[in-house]
Design an enzyme around this catalytic site. Structure first.
Site, PDB file in Angstrom:
ATOM      1  N   TYR A 197      -0.856   7.218   2.568  1.00 53.61           N
ATOM      2  CA  TYR A 197      -0.149   7.985   3.488  1.00 53.61           C
ATOM      3  C   TYR A 197       0.713   7.082   4.499  1.00 53.61           C
ATOM      4  CZ  TYR A 197      -3.526  11.437   2.214  1.00 53.61           C
ATOM      5  OH  TYR A 197      -4.137  12.262   1.557  1.00 53.61           O
ATOM      6  N   ASN A 229       1.906  -1.487  -4.794  1.00 52.80           N
ATOM      7  CA  ASN A 229       0.609  -0.644  -5.011  1.00 52.80           C
ATOM      8  C   ASN A 229      -0.107  -1.099  -5.987  1.00 52.80           C
ATOM      9  OD1 ASN A 229      -0.610   1.283  -3.423  1.00 52.80           O
ATOM     10  ND2 ASN A 229      -0.395   2.588  -5.085  1.00 52.80           N
ATOM     11  N   GLY A 273       0.983  -1.357  -0.005  1.00 61.67           N
ATOM     12  CA  GLY A 273       0.049  -0.031   0.083  1.00 61.67           C
ATOM     13  C   GLY A 273       0.735   1.234   0.133  1.00 61.67           C
ATOM     14  N   GLU A 307     -17.671  17.286   2.580  1.00 60.37           N
ATOM     15  CA  GLU A 307     -16.749  18.064   1.537  1.00 60.37           C
ATOM     16  C   GLU A 307     -17.230  17.837   0.044  1.00 60.37           C
ATOM     17  OE1 GLU A 307     -12.896  16.770   2.850  1.00 60.37           O
ATOM     18  OE2 GLU A 307     -12.582  18.510   4.082  1.00 60.37           O
TER      19      GLU A 307
END
Ligand code: NAD
Length: 392
Positions: free
Chosen positions: A12, A36, A9, A168
């Site tokens: 972050y 990834n 992954g 958002e």
């Protein structure tokens, strides 16, 4: 002997784990491999802007090889198929496999549909750059179709879930839809923009004053709030709410919650409600050669409650994991995870936002909150040296 670190992954947690591991271990000491699904590190805290066409893809999808240039990290683009924590081996869907001396699981979270009938089949989600592009293309298509058909369902948008993701996104859509409408000759007042929330209020992490500020700002731009009304079913384009009413909408975006990653939950390490449990040094509680960073782990605070799965936490976990893997290889004591919370900021569109920042929870609203959110993103990008990979 040279060790092999395998990181799964490049969100972050993963990208910061790779950078931090290389900072603490030389190329002679360890090989670092980062796997990834895509070749990009995605700035998922900004996806709502991409979904409304308010930012370029380059600003939220940073090439991993450029970010890790000069770091001697082997980047593998591929999808993880199985994780064998007893055999210390990970297989990818392309048939290749990787062995490891230390594994970092940083695979993020998955959408939680809570078993609501028809929801998964009939909704869009906002979890990746591809999802954001899909939403933007879909929204434009619906407005374009409405210009021809005048079918009310094409002009009706439902966002399910009034957490940070849903709010958002709707804030950004409320800003961008008027321009898209005028491009296709559609009157913006024909648009029905609905935010459906199961609980009595949206954004429960903020004070009642800030919540009201968000509601007023969004209502002024045409958003309708339906609170205390869980979505109970979606059949085709018909969204049913708990009180029995229904909304016919050709766009449903589900932002109603996240859950642990299934690969992590089923790989044989200890989990708590699908998220890996960790000790203070962020090692799996059952497998000391497995380290966790980001949303696929659950970290409990001193009050015994789990911390929310946020980018700021994933970032800090990744940095500690890199350092702790070096300590683990050297037989040294691992450092404890001691997260620093800088607060929570919610964007409400291009120029508006709310926030509660710092240790004392100073409240921000309007342009200062919006600027603070932009500054927080810029700080992250400069931290990972991502700025030079973008062309705004
Ligand atoms: P969330 O779980 O925080 O919010 C989901 C919302 O959906 C909740 O309010 C819930 O009550 C509602 N919901 C659940 N079932 C429903 C139903 N059947 N019908 C209608 N509403 C329903 O999810 P999220 O907003 O995706 O956030 C996930 C995590 O990511 C959180 O920890 C959040 O803090 C973080 N995040 C942070 C930011 C930021 O810092 N700006 C932005 C996005 C996400």
């Amino acid at each position: 002997m040279k060790k092999d670190i395998l990181i799964l992954g490049a969100g972050y947690g993963g990208i910061l784990s790779a950078m931090s591991a290389r900072e603490h271990l030389s190329n002679a000491e360890a090989n670092i491999t980062l796997v990834n699904r895509t070749s990009n590190h995605q700035i998922i805290t900004e996806l709502h802007r991409l979904a409304a066409g308010n930012v370029s893809e380059k600003a939220v999808a940073l090439p991993i090889d450029k970010l890790l240039k000069d770091k001697d990290v082997n980047v593998v683009v591929g999808e993880v198929a199985t994780i064998d924590v007893e055999g210390k081996k990970v297989s990818l869907k392309n048939g290749s496999s990787q062995r490891y001396d230390a594994l970092v699981l940083a695979l993020g979270s998955e959408t939680n549909y809570f078993g609501i009938p028809g929801l998964q089949e009939n909704s869009l989600v906002l979890k990746s750059v591809a999802d954001a592009n899909r939403i933007f293309a879909h929204v434009r298509e619906r407005i374009k179709a409405y210009a021809q058909s005048k079918n009310k369902a094409d002009a009706t948008f439902v966002i399910g879930g009034g957490g940070l993701t849903g709010v958002e996104l709707i804030g950004e859509l409320a800003d961008e839809l008027p321009a898209i409408c005028s491009q296709y000759g559609v009157d913006y007042s024909d648009i029905s923009l609905n935010l459906v929330e199961a609980m009595a209020t949206i954004l429960p992490m903020f004070s009642p004053e800030l919540i009201q500020r968000a509601v007023t700002s969004l209502e002024k731009r045409g958003v309708e709030f339906l609170t205390s009304l869980p979505i109970t079913e979606v059949k085709g384009n018909v969204v049913t709410l708990k009180d029995g009413r229904s909304i016919t909408a050709n766009t449903v975006v589900w932002t109603g919650g996240v859950q642990g990653n299934a690969l992590v939950a089923n790989c044989g390490i200890e989990v708590n409600r699908g998220r890996a449990t960790v000790n203070a040094g962020l090692q799996s509680t059952t497998h000391p050669d497995v380290f966790l960073a980001g949303d696929c782990a659950v970290v409990f605070g001193p009050d015994g409650r789990p911390y929310p799965p946020t980018a700021q936490l994933a970032w800090q976990m990744g940095e500690l994991v890199g350092a702790n893997i070096a300590a683990y290889f050297r037989g040294a004591k691992l450092a404890d995870f001691a997260p620093v919370f800088s607060g929570t900021l919610a964007s409400l569109g291009r120029k508006d936002g709310i926030g509660s920042v710092g240790a004392t929870g100073i409240e921000l609203r309007g342009v200062p909150a919006s600027l603070m959110k932009k500054a927080s993103n810029a700080r992250y990008l400069s931290h990972i040296h991502g700025l030079y990979t973008m062309a705004y």
